[in-house]
Scaffold this active site. Structure first.
Site, PDB file in Angstrom:
ATOM      1  N   SER A  45     109.161  -4.346  97.726  1.00 44.43           N
ATOM      2  CA  SER A  45     109.222  -5.806  97.624  1.00 44.43           C
ATOM      3  C   SER A  45     109.997  -6.141  96.349  1.00 44.43           C
ATOM      4  O   SER A  45     109.451  -6.564  95.346  1.00 44.43           O
ATOM      5  CB  SER A  45     107.815  -6.400  97.586  1.00 44.43           C
ATOM      6  OG  SER A  45     107.088  -5.931  96.475  1.00 44.43           O
ATOM      7  N   GLN A 165      99.701  -8.704  98.736  1.00 39.54           N
ATOM      8  CA  GLN A 165     100.170  -7.316  98.722  1.00 39.54           C
ATOM      9  C   GLN A 165      99.184  -6.347  98.080  1.00 39.54           C
ATOM     10  O   GLN A 165      99.070  -5.203  98.516  1.00 39.54           O
ATOM     11  CB  GLN A 165     101.510  -7.281  97.978  1.00 39.54           C
ATOM     12  CG  GLN A 165     102.180  -5.934  97.876  1.00 39.54           C
ATOM     13  CD  GLN A 165     103.523  -6.050  97.160  1.00 39.54           C
ATOM     14  OE1 GLN A 165     104.532  -6.414  97.749  1.00 39.54           O
ATOM     15  NE2 GLN A 165     103.528  -5.761  95.865  1.00 39.54           N
ATOM     16  N   GLU A 166      98.479  -6.801  97.028  1.00 38.34           N
ATOM     17  CA  GLU A 166      97.660  -5.848  96.270  1.00 38.34           C
ATOM     18  C   GLU A 166      96.323  -6.454  95.867  1.00 38.34           C
ATOM     19  O   GLU A 166      96.260  -7.590  95.394  1.00 38.34           O
ATOM     20  CB  GLU A 166      98.415  -5.411  95.000  1.00 38.34           C
ATOM     21  CG  GLU A 166      99.768  -4.809  95.331  1.00 38.34           C
ATOM     22  CD  GLU A 166     100.603  -4.457  94.116  1.00 38.34           C
ATOM     23  OE1 GLU A 166     100.035  -4.382  92.991  1.00 38.34           O
ATOM     24  OE2 GLU A 166     101.818  -4.269  94.276  1.00 38.34           O
ATOM     25  N   GLU A 209     100.745   2.566  97.961  1.00 41.73           N
ATOM     26  CA  GLU A 209     100.295   2.807  96.596  1.00 41.73           C
ATOM     27  C   GLU A 209      98.928   3.485  96.555  1.00 41.73           C
ATOM     28  O   GLU A 209      98.238   3.473  95.534  1.00 41.73           O
ATOM     29  CB  GLU A 209     100.301   1.495  95.795  1.00 41.73           C
ATOM     30  CG  GLU A 209     101.723   0.933  95.689  1.00 41.73           C
ATOM     31  CD  GLU A 209     101.858  -0.252  94.749  1.00 41.73           C
ATOM     32  OE1 GLU A 209     100.830  -0.822  94.328  1.00 41.73           O
ATOM     33  OE2 GLU A 209     103.011  -0.605  94.432  1.00 41.73           O
ATOM     34  N   ASP A 246      98.016  -9.090  93.469  1.00 45.64           N
ATOM     35  CA  ASP A 246      99.460  -9.337  93.440  1.00 45.64           C
ATOM     36  C   ASP A 246      99.810  -9.978  94.774  1.00 45.64           C
ATOM     37  O   ASP A 246      99.763  -9.324  95.822  1.00 45.64           O
ATOM     38  CB  ASP A 246     100.247  -8.032  93.238  1.00 45.64           C
ATOM     39  CG  ASP A 246     101.758  -8.273  93.195  1.00 45.64           C
ATOM     40  OD1 ASP A 246     102.181  -9.445  93.294  1.00 45.64           O
ATOM     41  OD2 ASP A 246     102.520  -7.288  93.057  1.00 45.64           O
ATOM     42  N   GLU A 289      99.301 -11.854  90.024  1.00 48.05           N
ATOM     43  CA  GLU A 289     100.730 -11.555  89.860  1.00 48.05           C
ATOM     44  C   GLU A 289     101.555 -12.251  90.944  1.00 48.05           C
ATOM     45  O   GLU A 289     101.128 -12.330  92.096  1.00 48.05           O
ATOM     46  CB  GLU A 289     100.896 -10.032  89.948  1.00 48.05           C
ATOM     47  CG  GLU A 289     102.323  -9.527  89.778  1.00 48.05           C
ATOM     48  CD  GLU A 289     102.364  -8.000  89.822  1.00 48.05           C
ATOM     49  OE1 GLU A 289     101.397  -7.354  89.358  1.00 48.05           O
ATOM     50  OE2 GLU A 289     103.345  -7.448  90.333  1.00 48.05           O
ATOM     51  N   ASP A 316     106.457 -10.923  87.951  1.00 46.19           N
ATOM     52  CA  ASP A 316     107.064  -9.622  88.301  1.00 46.19           C
ATOM     53  C   ASP A 316     108.455  -9.901  88.871  1.00 46.19           C
ATOM     54  O   ASP A 316     109.439  -9.876  88.140  1.00 46.19           O
ATOM     55  CB  ASP A 316     106.159  -8.881  89.304  1.00 46.19           C
ATOM     56  CG  ASP A 316     106.813  -7.662  89.925  1.00 46.19           C
ATOM     57  OD1 ASP A 316     107.839  -7.194  89.407  1.00 46.19           O
ATOM     58  OD2 ASP A 316     106.307  -7.160  90.956  1.00 46.19           O
ATOM     59  N   LYS A 341     108.976  -3.108  84.637  1.00 44.56           N
ATOM     60  CA  LYS A 341     109.377  -1.949  85.439  1.00 44.56           C
ATOM     61  C   LYS A 341     110.783  -1.588  84.992  1.00 44.56           C
ATOM     62  O   LYS A 341     111.715  -2.373  85.198  1.00 44.56           O
ATOM     63  CB  LYS A 341     109.419  -2.330  86.925  1.00 44.56           C
ATOM     64  CG  LYS A 341     108.077  -2.717  87.558  1.00 44.56           C
ATOM     65  CD  LYS A 341     108.322  -3.452  88.889  1.00 44.56           C
ATOM     66  CE  LYS A 341     107.072  -3.589  89.729  1.00 44.56           C
ATOM     67  NZ  LYS A 341     107.274  -4.543  90.853  1.00 44.56           N
ATOM     68  N   HIS A 369     104.360   0.926  87.719  1.00 48.98           N
ATOM     69  CA  HIS A 369     105.012   1.841  88.669  1.00 48.98           C
ATOM     70  C   HIS A 369     105.776   1.027  89.705  1.00 48.98           C
ATOM     71  O   HIS A 369     105.822  -0.199  89.640  1.00 48.98           O
ATOM     72  CB  HIS A 369     103.948   2.685  89.374  1.00 48.98           C
ATOM     73  CG  HIS A 369     103.040   1.874  90.253  1.00 48.98           C
ATOM     74  ND1 HIS A 369     102.238   2.403  91.231  1.00 48.98           N
ATOM     75  CD2 HIS A 369     102.803   0.530  90.301  1.00 48.98           C
ATOM     76  CE1 HIS A 369     101.577   1.447  91.841  1.00 48.98           C
ATOM     77  NE2 HIS A 369     101.892   0.311  91.295  1.00 48.98           N
ATOM     78  N   ARG A 370     106.368   1.713  90.714  1.00 53.26           N
ATOM     79  CA  ARG A 370     106.923   1.077  91.900  1.00 53.26           C
ATOM     80  C   ARG A 370     106.169   1.596  93.119  1.00 53.26           C
ATOM     81  O   ARG A 370     105.526   2.636  93.075  1.00 53.26           O
ATOM     82  CB  ARG A 370     108.414   1.410  92.065  1.00 53.26           C
ATOM     83  CG  ARG A 370     109.333   0.953  90.953  1.00 53.26           C
ATOM     84  CD  ARG A 370     109.226  -0.513  90.588  1.00 53.26           C
ATOM     85  NE  ARG A 370     109.437  -1.483  91.654  1.00 53.26           N
ATOM     86  CZ  ARG A 370     110.465  -2.308  91.740  1.00 53.26           C
ATOM     87  NH1 ARG A 370     111.427  -2.258  90.850  1.00 53.26           N
ATOM     88  NH2 ARG A 370     110.537  -3.216  92.708  1.00 53.26           N
ATOM     89  N   SER A 371     106.299   0.881  94.229  1.00 48.20           N
ATOM     90  CA  SER A 371     105.604   1.347  95.440  1.00 48.20           C
ATOM     91  C   SER A 371     106.165   2.691  95.910  1.00 48.20           C
ATOM     92  O   SER A 371     105.435   3.518  96.453  1.00 48.20           O
ATOM     93  CB  SER A 371     105.694   0.301  96.542  1.00 48.20           C
ATOM     94  OG  SER A 371     107.040  -0.036  96.800  1.00 48.20           O
ATOM     95  N   LYS A 392      99.713  -0.701  85.448  1.00 47.58           N
ATOM     96  CA  LYS A 392      99.475  -0.864  86.886  1.00 47.58           C
ATOM     97  C   LYS A 392     100.142   0.303  87.583  1.00 47.58           C
ATOM     98  O   LYS A 392     101.364   0.412  87.605  1.00 47.58           O
ATOM     99  CB  LYS A 392     100.078  -2.191  87.357  1.00 47.58           C
ATOM    100  CG  LYS A 392      99.701  -2.549  88.780  1.00 47.58           C
ATOM    101  CD  LYS A 392     100.220  -3.928  89.156  1.00 47.58           C
ATOM    102  CE  LYS A 392     101.524  -3.822  89.894  1.00 47.58           C
ATOM    103  NZ  LYS A 392     101.730  -4.874  90.912  1.00 47.58           N
TER     104      LYS A 392
END
Ligand code: PGA
Ligand code: ZN
Length: 428
Positions: A45, A165-166, A209, A246, A289, A316, A341, A369-371, A392
Site C-alpha cells: 500500500s 489494514q492493521e 505482516e 493503521d 495511522e 505514513d 520507512k 518495516h514494509r509489508s 512497527k
C-alpha cells in the site's frame, strides 16, 4: 584509527527474495577495514510520493525482476562510490541522488539507492568496530522502542473483507523489550485459539505482516478479538496493552468518499472522523495511522484536533518519509507523529533528516518495516539509534518480522543495565 580504512573499495549488488517471494536488491559495500550489506524492503500500500522501485517488466519474475537495478548499481553507482569515505553518509547519499537525477529515484530505483545507502552505513559501522545502533546513534542510544505488533491484518495485506489494514497490540506495561515480546507472544497465541474457536481452524492463516486474517468484516469484530485475547492471556487492556490501527485510508478513498465495504459504509471526511471517534470511545486506541487519504490533510488536522490529545495521529503515506513534505506538514499542523520507512524516500540521510525535523518539532517518530520485508534487521538498530521509542514491525511471527525483534533482544542484552524500555512514555 586510520582514516583510509573507511574508504569504500567495492560496491556490489545481488538479487534476493523478499517475504512475498518477490525479487529485491541486496547491496554489499566493502571498505579497506570492513564490510556491510543491506536489503531493500518493498511496500504494497505505497504512497503516491514514494521513491519508486526499478523493476524489469516482461515475463520473468512476473515483471518484478531487478536485473536493470543491479546493472545500474554495478555500472553507475559502484564506480562513483569507490574512493569515498563510508562515514560521509550525506556525501554518499547526495552522490546517489545526483547519479539518479530524478525527483523519485526512478532512474537508479529506490530499491537500489535504499540498499546501497544502508549498506554504506553498515560498512562504516563495521569498520569502526561499533554496533550499527551505536555508530548511528552514539552513546546516548540506549532506549529500546515500544513495539506496535500488527496481529490482525486486513486491507491490502490480507484476503479478508476488513477495511482497515492493521490492528495492533502495544505492550506498554512491560519493563523491557524481552518482556514486551513475551507478553505479545502470549496474546498472539491466545488470539490464534480464539479465532480457531470462533471461526474454525482454517481462519488462523496469516497475512503479509504475520498477523491473522480472520474472516471478519467489521473493525469492532477485530478489536473485540484483540480485547478477548489480551484478557485470556491474563492482561488488562488499557494498562498492560494499548491498541493501534493503521487505516491506510488512501486505499479506501474513491470518488470523494471513504468506502468501507466491510462495514457497508461510504463516508465523507466528517463521517469517517466520527467512525474513529466511536471506536476510540469503546477501546483504548493510542495509535491511529493514515486515518485519511494521503492528500486529505484537512482530515488529518481534524483528527489531530479531536483525538490527538489521547492518541498518536500518524502520517505514513501522507509524508512518505520525505523531509520536504514533512516541512510543509509541520507548518500546517497536520499530525502529532510521523512514520519513517527508509525506502519511501530512498536514502538513509534523507530519512535521518526527516526524523530530526519531526523530533525537533515535537512529533513522535515510528520506525517501520514494509509489508514485503526481508531478514535484514537494519530498522531495529535505526530505532534505537534515533531514540524514537517506537517501532512497527509486524506480528511476533515470520522470519522477516522476528529478525527485527530478535535484534532488539540482542541490543537490549548488549546494553545490559544501561538499556531502557520506552513503554508508555511515547503515547499522549
Ligand atoms: P506497506 O504497508 O509496506 O504495504 O506500504 C505498511 C503500512 O502501510 O504501514
Ligand atoms: Zn501505514
Amino acid at each position: 584509527m586510520e582514516d583510509s580504512l573507511y574508504e569504500i573499495v567495492r560496491v556490489r549488488g545481488l538479487p534476493a527474495l523478499d517475504s512475498r517471494g518477490r525479487p529485491t536488491v541486496r547491496a554489499v559495500v566493502e571498505t579497506r577495514g570492513g564490510r556491510g550489506y543491506a536489503l531493500a524492503p518493498s511496500g504494497a500500500s505505497t504512497g503516491e510520493k514514494e521513491a519508486v522501485e526499478l523493476r524489469d517488466g516482461g515475463r520473468a519474475w512476473k515483471g518484478r525482476g531487478v536485473g536493470l537495478a543491479l546493472a545500474r548499481l554495478e555500472t553507475v553507482v559502484a564506480p562513483a562510490l569507490v574512493g569515498l569515505d563510508s562515514r560521509d553518509q550525506a556525501g554518499v547519499d547526495t552522490t546517489l541522488a545526483a547519479l539518479d537525477g530524478t525527483p523519485n529515484k526512478s532512474f537508479l530505483g529506490g530499491n537500489t539507492t535504499t540498499a546501497v545507502s544502508m549498506a554504506v552505513a553498515r560498512a562504516a559501522a563495521s569498520t569502526s568496530g561499533l554496533p550499527l545502533y551505536r555508530y548511528l546513534g552514539g552513546p546516548a542510544a540506549r532506549l529500546l522502542p515500544t513495539p506496535l505488533l500488527n496481529v490482525i491484518n486486513g486491507g491490502a495485506h490480507a484476503g479478508n473483507p476488513l477495511d482497515l489494514q492493521e490492528f495492533m497490540i502495544i505492550p506498554v506495561g512491560a519493563s523491557s523489550i524481552l518482556e514486551a515480546l513475551r507478553m505479545a507472544v502470549e496474546v498472539y497465541e491466545d488470539l490464534k485459539s480464539i479465532i480457531a474457536e470462533r471461526y474454525g481452524k482454517q481462519a488462523t492463516a496469516v497475512g503479509d505482516e504475520g498477523g491473522f486474517a480472520p474472516p471478519v468484516s467489521r473493525a469492532r469484530e477485530a478489536l473485540d478479538l484483540l480485547a478477548a485475547a489480551v484478557e485470556r492471556a491474563g492482561y488488562t487492556l488499557g494498562r498492560d496493552f494499548l491498541l493501534g490501527l493503521d487505516a491506510a485510508a488512501s486505499q479506501l478513498y474513491r470518488g470523494g468518499k471513504y468506502v468501507l465495504e466491510g462495514e457497508g459504509l461510504a463516508l465523507d471526511r466528517d463521517g469517517l472522523l466520527e467512525y474513529y471517534e466511536s471506536l476510540a470511545a469503546e477501546y483504548p486506541i493510542a495509535y491511529l495511522e493514515d486515518p485519511f487519504d494521503e492528500d486529505d490533510w484537512e482530515g488529518f488536522r481534524e483528527a489531530t484536533k479531536s483525538l490527538g490529545g489521547r492518541m498518536l495521529i500518524v502520517g505514513d503515506d501522507a509524508y512518505c518519509t520525505n523531509p520536504r513534505i514533512l516541512e510543509r506538514a509541520l507548518r500546517e499542523g497536520v499530525s502529532n507523529a510521523a512514520l519513517l520507512k527508509v525506502n519511501q524516500v530512498g536514502t538513509l540521510s534523507e530519512a535521518l533528516e526527516y526524523a530530526r525535523l519531526a523530533l525537533h518539532s515535537g512529533l513522535r517518530v515510528i520506525v517501520s518495516h514494509r509489508s514485503g520485508d526481508t531478514e535484514d534487521p537494519f530498522i531495529a538498530d535505526l530505532a534505537v539509534a534515533l531514540q524514537s521509542g517506537l517501532i512497527k514491525t509486524g506480528a511476533p511471527a515470520r522470519g522477516e518480522r522476528t529478525a527485527k525483534y530478535n535484534r532488539l533482544i540482542e541490543i537490549e542484552a548488549e546494553l545490559g543495565g544501561a538499556a531502557r524500555y520506552a513503554g508508555r512514555a511515547p503515547f499522549p
